[in-house]
Scaffold this motif. Structure first.
Motif, PDB file in Angstrom:
ATOM      1  N   SER A  70       0.851  -1.186   0.000  1.00  0.00           N
ATOM      2  CA  SER A  70       0.000   0.000   0.000  1.00  0.00           C
ATOM      3  C   SER A  70       0.884   1.232   0.000  1.00  0.00           C
ATOM      4  O   SER A  70       1.801   1.343   0.830  1.00  0.00           O
ATOM      5  CB  SER A  70      -0.921   0.024   1.234  1.00  0.00           C
ATOM      6  N   VAL A  71       0.576   2.135  -0.929  1.00  0.00           N
ATOM      7  CA  VAL A  71       1.348   3.366  -1.012  1.00  0.00           C
ATOM      8  C   VAL A  71       0.681   4.441  -0.169  1.00  0.00           C
ATOM      9  O   VAL A  71      -0.452   4.290   0.303  1.00  0.00           O
ATOM     10  CB  VAL A  71       1.485   3.828  -2.473  1.00  0.00           C
ATOM     11  N   ARG A  72       1.375   5.560   0.014  1.00  0.00           N
ATOM     12  CA  ARG A  72       0.851   6.604   0.889  1.00  0.00           C
ATOM     13  C   ARG A  72      -0.349   7.341   0.288  1.00  0.00           C
ATOM     14  O   ARG A  72      -1.161   7.888   1.014  1.00  0.00           O
ATOM     15  CB  ARG A  72       1.971   7.595   1.225  1.00  0.00           C
ATOM     16  N   ASP A  73      -0.455   7.351  -1.009  1.00  0.00           N
ATOM     17  CA  ASP A  73      -1.593   8.018  -1.668  1.00  0.00           C
ATOM     18  C   ASP A  73      -2.774   7.043  -1.727  1.00  0.00           C
ATOM     19  O   ASP A  73      -2.733   6.050  -2.451  1.00  0.00           O
ATOM     20  CB  ASP A  73      -1.196   8.465  -3.087  1.00  0.00           C
ATOM     21  N   GLU A  74      -3.824   7.333  -0.939  1.00  0.00           N
ATOM     22  CA  GLU A  74      -4.962   6.431  -0.861  1.00  0.00           C
ATOM     23  C   GLU A  74      -5.697   6.279  -2.184  1.00  0.00           C
ATOM     24  O   GLU A  74      -6.348   5.267  -2.415  1.00  0.00           O
ATOM     25  CB  GLU A  74      -5.941   6.913   0.221  1.00  0.00           C
ATOM     26  N   GLN A  75      -5.622   7.270  -3.070  1.00  0.00           N
ATOM     27  CA  GLN A  75      -6.299   7.148  -4.368  1.00  0.00           C
ATOM     28  C   GLN A  75      -5.731   5.982  -5.173  1.00  0.00           C
ATOM     29  O   GLN A  75      -6.441   5.356  -5.957  1.00  0.00           O
ATOM     30  CB  GLN A  75      -6.157   8.456  -5.177  1.00  0.00           C
ATOM     31  N   LEU A  76      -4.465   5.723  -4.983  1.00  0.00           N
ATOM     32  CA  LEU A  76      -3.833   4.622  -5.715  1.00  0.00           C
ATOM     33  C   LEU A  76      -4.113   3.271  -5.063  1.00  0.00           C
ATOM     34  O   LEU A  76      -3.820   2.220  -5.652  1.00  0.00           O
ATOM     35  CB  LEU A  76      -2.329   4.859  -5.802  1.00  0.00           C
ATOM     36  N   ASN A  77      -4.688   3.309  -3.852  1.00  0.00           N
ATOM     37  CA  ASN A  77      -5.000   2.052  -3.164  1.00  0.00           C
ATOM     38  C   ASN A  77      -6.454   1.636  -3.340  1.00  0.00           C
ATOM     39  O   ASN A  77      -6.788   0.467  -3.177  1.00  0.00           O
ATOM     40  CB  ASN A  77      -4.706   2.175  -1.654  1.00  0.00           C
ATOM     41  N   LEU A  78      -7.328   2.598  -3.672  1.00  0.00           N
ATOM     42  CA  LEU A  78      -8.764   2.321  -3.769  1.00  0.00           C
ATOM     43  C   LEU A  78      -9.140   1.904  -5.179  1.00  0.00           C
ATOM     44  O   LEU A  78      -8.769   2.542  -6.162  1.00  0.00           O
ATOM     45  CB  LEU A  78      -9.568   3.570  -3.381  1.00  0.00           C
ATOM     46  N   THR A  79      -9.916   0.811  -5.261  1.00  0.00           N
ATOM     47  CA  THR A  79     -10.341   0.304  -6.569  1.00  0.00           C
ATOM     48  C   THR A  79     -11.247   1.323  -7.264  1.00  0.00           C
ATOM     49  O   THR A  79     -12.132   1.911  -6.637  1.00  0.00           O
ATOM     50  CB  THR A  79     -11.085  -1.021  -6.411  1.00  0.00           C
ATOM     51  N   ASP A  80     -11.036   1.482  -8.545  1.00  0.00           N
ATOM     52  CA  ASP A  80     -11.837   2.386  -9.377  1.00  0.00           C
ATOM     53  C   ASP A  80     -11.868   3.819  -8.842  1.00  0.00           C
ATOM     54  O   ASP A  80     -12.880   4.513  -8.924  1.00  0.00           O
ATOM     55  CB  ASP A  80     -13.286   1.873  -9.500  1.00  0.00           C
ATOM     56  N   SER A  81     -10.747   4.273  -8.287  1.00  0.00           N
ATOM     57  CA  SER A  81     -10.686   5.650  -7.785  1.00  0.00           C
ATOM     58  C   SER A  81     -10.533   6.665  -8.908  1.00  0.00           C
ATOM     59  O   SER A  81     -10.740   7.861  -8.712  1.00  0.00           O
ATOM     60  CB  SER A  81      -9.514   5.795  -6.810  1.00  0.00           C
TER      61      SER A  81
END
Length: 442
Positions: A70-81
């Motif tokens: 998991s990276v620090r940017d949550e947008q890159l962790n959330l599906t279909d962000s």
């Protein structure tokens, strides 16, 4: 519609509407392009931050690329962000963000040189690429970081802005038009007042127009006052001259008739000369009568019908007065009585059972129509009487005495006399007065 007759109010509104129709789309296009550029720049800055975050977390571990789960940017962790990250090394995709696992990998453009960035738009996506070098057992090796942004949210934000912009500008346009209408009303207020004063002067309730007008209108009001004053003075001089002429001719004519007492064959010619002089004097006296207060027609018509009922009592005619209440004409009462009296007398002579008089009021003319149910006038005679210069008192034997005077008086007031056919087959005499030439102000 003739553009030359378009009102000043309509001209101003038309100009404003055309200007707004040109300005509003141009303004919306300009503002939309500026907003799009600003939004694109903000998106680019965000993608740069996403790329720097990926670079800060990338490393080689045992000579292999390594990234945290998991990276620090949550947008890159959330599906279909809508924000997706990819890393390529040595031409191979070595990492993709958790947000991109549910979608196929897009076609990624060729990366730029080391230390350079690239920003492009492709298939509804914004793609930002940055190439950085990392230490490796074989030396420094270039790694390409891709941050992909789905444009759907970008487009939705832009559409929302456009909708709000259209609503705001249309509301502003409506307020501008309303302000313009109020401004035009204020601007035309002096002209409307001048028009009312001219109408008052035309119907005899006011002598001259006021002089307290804006400097642009003052010359016009002064010219109108000069015209009114000059017209009154000229008419007065004209009447005085005619009176002098009548008195000058009266004595010699009386002497001539006295001397002709012994010569009966001269009496008739002298009487005709006297009649001609009186007729021509009256004709001249009614030329260009100028400004007259409108007088009610119905009462005068009723008075004349009562007289006709007595004069033509043996015919037992039905005389109908359908002149509208309040219907007026800007004439001298004596001229109006002579015109209506002659036409009614002729109609009664021709009628079998009925004579009617009624009015018609339109935006262009004010008409009086007198109809009878007699034999009527032949079509060829109508054209002859109206176009060949023959006097109207010749249209039927025993009728029309004084109709030449009627024609002259009508012409002097800018009116027209038309011979038509009534519904019963008799004659219909239309006396038509032009609103514009009579300046009634009604």
């Amino acid at each position: 519609m003739d553009i030359n007759t378009l009102s000043l109010r309509a001209r101003s509104v038309l100009i404003a509407v055309v200007a707004l129709l040109l300005f509003t789309p141009a303004a919306i296009f300009t503002l939309d392009e500026a907003y799009k550029a600003s939004l694109t720049q903000a998106t680019l800055q965000q993608l740069k931050l996403n790329s720097l975050m990926l670079i800060s977390e990338f490393e080689f571990d045992n000579e292999a690329p390594s990234m945290p789960v998991s990276v620090r940017d949550e947008q890159l962790n959330l599906t279909d962000s809508g924000v997706y990250g990819y890393i390529k090394w040595q031409g191979e995709l070595v990492w993709r963000s958790s947000s991109s696992l549910s979608i196929p990998v897009p076609l990624l453009p060729s990366p730029p040189q080391t230390g350079s960035e690239q920003f492009s738009e492709q298939d509804g996506l914004f793609i930002y690429i940055f190439t950085a070098e990392f230490a490796h057992s074989e030396g420094f090796s270039p790694v390409h970081f891709y941050v992909v942004y789905d444009k759907s949210s970008f487009d939705q934000e832009r559409e929302s802005f456009l909708k709000a912009l259209w609503q705001g500008l249309l509301l502003l346009d409506a307020l501008l038009l309303l302000s313009l209408l109020l401004g035009i009303k204020f601007l035309l207020k002096p002209l409307n007042r001048l028009n009312r004063e001219i109408a008052a002067a035309s119907d005899g309730t006011k002598g001259l127009v006021s002089s307290d007008y804006p400097i642009e209108i003052t010359p016009l009001s002064s010219s109108i006052n000069q015209l009114i004053t000059h017209e009154k003075q000229q008419r007065e001089r004209y009447k005085n001259s005619l009176s002098d002429l009548a008195h000058s001719l009266k004595t010699p004519l009386t002497v001539a008739k006295g001397e002709a007492g012994s010569l009966p064959q001269l009496i008739q010619p002298l009487n005709e000369i006297e009649s001609i002089i009186q007729r021509q004097l009256k004709r001249a006296a009614t030329q260009k009568p100028g400004w007259h207060a409108p007088i009610p027609v119905k009462a005068i018509a009723q008075q004349l019908l009562s007289a006709m009922a007595k004069v033509h009592a043996e015919q037992n005619l039905t005389l109908i007065n359908n002149i509208a209440d309040g219907f007026t004409l800007p004439m001298e009462s004596t001229d109006l009585m002579e015109v209506l009296g002659n036409v009614l007398d002729n109609a009664c002579k021709a009628a079998n059972t009925q004579v009617s008089i009624y009015s018609e009021d339109t935006s262009a003319t004010r008409d009086v129509i007198i109809e009878d149910d007699g034999p009527g006038i032949k079509e060829q005679d109508k054209q002859t009487l109206l176009t060949r210069g023959k006097r109207l008192d010749t249209y039927q034997e025993g009728q029309g005495i004084g109709m030449a005077v009627v024609s002259d008086i009508m012409a002097s007031y800018g009116g027209r006399l038309a011979i038509e056919s009534s519904a019963s087959g008799g004659a219909s005499i239309r006396l038509s007065f032009n609103r514009l030439t009579t300046l009634t102000g009604q």
